[in-house]
Design an enzyme around this catalytic site. Structure first.
Site, PDB file in Angstrom:
ATOM      1  N   ASP A   1      44.348  -1.676   9.485  1.00  0.00           N
ATOM      2  CA  ASP A   1      43.479  -0.440  10.101  1.00  0.00           C
ATOM      3  C   ASP A   1      42.730   0.893   9.899  1.00  0.00           C
ATOM      4  O   ASP A   1      43.211   1.473  10.437  1.00  0.00           O
ATOM      5  CB  ASP A   1      44.432  -0.644  11.476  1.00  0.00           C
ATOM      6  CG  ASP A   1      44.612  -1.599  12.394  1.00  0.00           C
ATOM      7  OD1 ASP A   1      44.557  -2.705  11.700  1.00  0.00           O
ATOM      8  OD2 ASP A   1      45.306  -1.962  12.850  1.00  0.00           O
TER       9      ASP A   1
ATOM     10  N   LYS B   1      42.070  -8.408  14.206  1.00  0.00           N
ATOM     11  CA  LYS B   1      43.611  -8.895  15.038  1.00  0.00           C
ATOM     12  C   LYS B   1      43.953  -7.865  16.388  1.00  0.00           C
ATOM     13  O   LYS B   1      43.223  -7.240  16.167  1.00  0.00           O
ATOM     14  CB  LYS B   1      45.154  -8.221  14.260  1.00  0.00           C
ATOM     15  CG  LYS B   1      44.519  -6.911  13.971  1.00  0.00           C
ATOM     16  CD  LYS B   1      45.818  -6.551  13.118  1.00  0.00           C
ATOM     17  CE  LYS B   1      45.858  -5.132  12.506  1.00  0.00           C
ATOM     18  NZ  LYS B   1      46.376  -4.269  13.824  1.00  0.00           N
TER      19      LYS B   1
ATOM     20  N   CYS C   1      51.456   0.138  13.672  1.00  0.00           N
ATOM     21  CA  CYS C   1      50.671  -1.490  13.067  1.00  0.00           C
ATOM     22  C   CYS C   1      51.268  -1.842  12.159  1.00  0.00           C
ATOM     23  O   CYS C   1      51.603  -3.349  11.660  1.00  0.00           O
ATOM     24  CB  CYS C   1      48.946  -1.378  13.391  1.00  0.00           C
ATOM     25  SG  CYS C   1      48.345  -1.269  14.704  1.00  0.00           S
TER      26      CYS C   1
HETATM   27  N1  TIU Z   1      46.425   0.815  13.909  1.00  0.00           N
HETATM   28  C1  TIU Z   1      47.294   0.791  14.782  1.00  0.00           C
HETATM   29  O1  TIU Z   1      48.605   1.129  14.246  1.00  0.00           O
HETATM   30  N2  TIU Z   1      46.985   0.960  15.996  1.00  0.00           N
HETATM   31  C2  TIU Z   1      47.315   1.845  16.741  1.00  0.00           C
HETATM   32  O2  TIU Z   1      46.968   1.615  18.334  1.00  0.00           O
HETATM   33  N3  TIU Z   1      48.226   3.239  16.825  1.00  0.00           N
HETATM   34  C3  TIU Z   1      48.722   4.531  17.659  1.00  0.00           C
HETATM   35  O3  TIU Z   1      49.158   4.567  16.426  1.00  0.00           O
HETATM   36  N4  TIU Z   1      48.318   3.986  18.468  1.00  0.00           N
END
Ligand code: TIU
Length: 222
Positions: free
Chosen positions: A22, A127, A160
């Site tokens: 991500d 995802k 994540c």
């Molecule tokens: N990729 C991921 O960690 N998504 C989130 O929403 N992370 C946050 O820390 N909010």
């Protein structure tokens, strides 16, 4: 290979994959979703250079490299109402933001930061959840490639990245989280999340840094 024998770290390149979680503009760039929620994106941007180093070493070693993106269909039919309702800030997933609709597939903010652009042939996995195994074909891709060990990078450490490591651990994968190639908006969460992974003799996996992992990849590729 045992990741317990990590002095120096030994990696079997044929059964190891790098997964970068991500590293999307909405989380990392000023003006994105993360910044709009009041977060300091520089805390995440510090992971970009270590991820670049990992990418270069993994490509040179011929590793399978997988990129993930968190996001949803434009009609939001794959987003649980509970997820849409939460967030605390003025904007929610699907709302218009400075880089298009927030965390919607195909919008500019949903894309991976240009510094870490996937190369042709590297799977990019969309995802809907926090974990990279949930409602994706990650397990199939890894099984087909004979992967047993994951080098894990990306954001955020406690959300994540952690969810994916926990999912992988339950599925029997060895996970090596690369400490400087992951990042969190909350330094304390980052620190504790890394400590939780290696607690109790590696309850979820292992932690190393990009210098050591890159060195191991370079040795393995020689
Ligand atoms: N990729 C991921 O960690 N998504 C989130 O929403 N992370 C946050 O820390 N909010």
């Amino acid at each position: 290979m045992s990741l317990l024998d990590a002095e120096p770290l030994r990696l079997d390149v044929s059964s190891t994959a790098l997964i970068i979680i991500d590293m999307q503009r909405d989380f990392l760039e000023p003006g994105g979703f993360g910044a709009m929620l009041g977060n300091d994106v520089s805390l995440l941007r510090s992971a970009i250079a270590p991820c670049q180093a990992l990418l270069a070493a993994a490509r040179a070693a011929g590793l399978l490299i997988i990129h993930t993106r968190e996001g949803h269909r434009p009609d939001l039919s794959d987003a649980p109402p509970s997820k849409l309702a939460r967030g605390g800030g003025p904007k929610h997933i699907g709302d218009p933001g400075p880089m298009g609709r927030i965390l919607i597939r195909g919008e500019p903010g949903h894309g991976i930061v240009p510094e870490l652009a996937p190369a042709p042939g590297e799977p990019v996995l969309d995802k809907p959840g926090k974990g990279a195994f949930y409602q994706t074909d990650l397990a199939l891709i890894l099984a087909n490639a004979g992967i047993r060990t994951l080098l894990v990078a990306g954001v955020t450490t406690e959300v994540c990245v952690h969810t994916t490591v926990r999912e992988a651990n339950d599925r029997g994968y060895e996970c090596m989280v690369v400490s400087d190639a992951v990042g969190s908006y909350f330094p304390e969460f980052h620190r504790v999340a890394l400590a939780m992974i290696t607690a109790q003799g590696g309850i979820f996996g292992w932690v190393s840094d990009s210098a050591r992992v890159c060195a191991a990849l370079t040795r393995a590729a020689a």
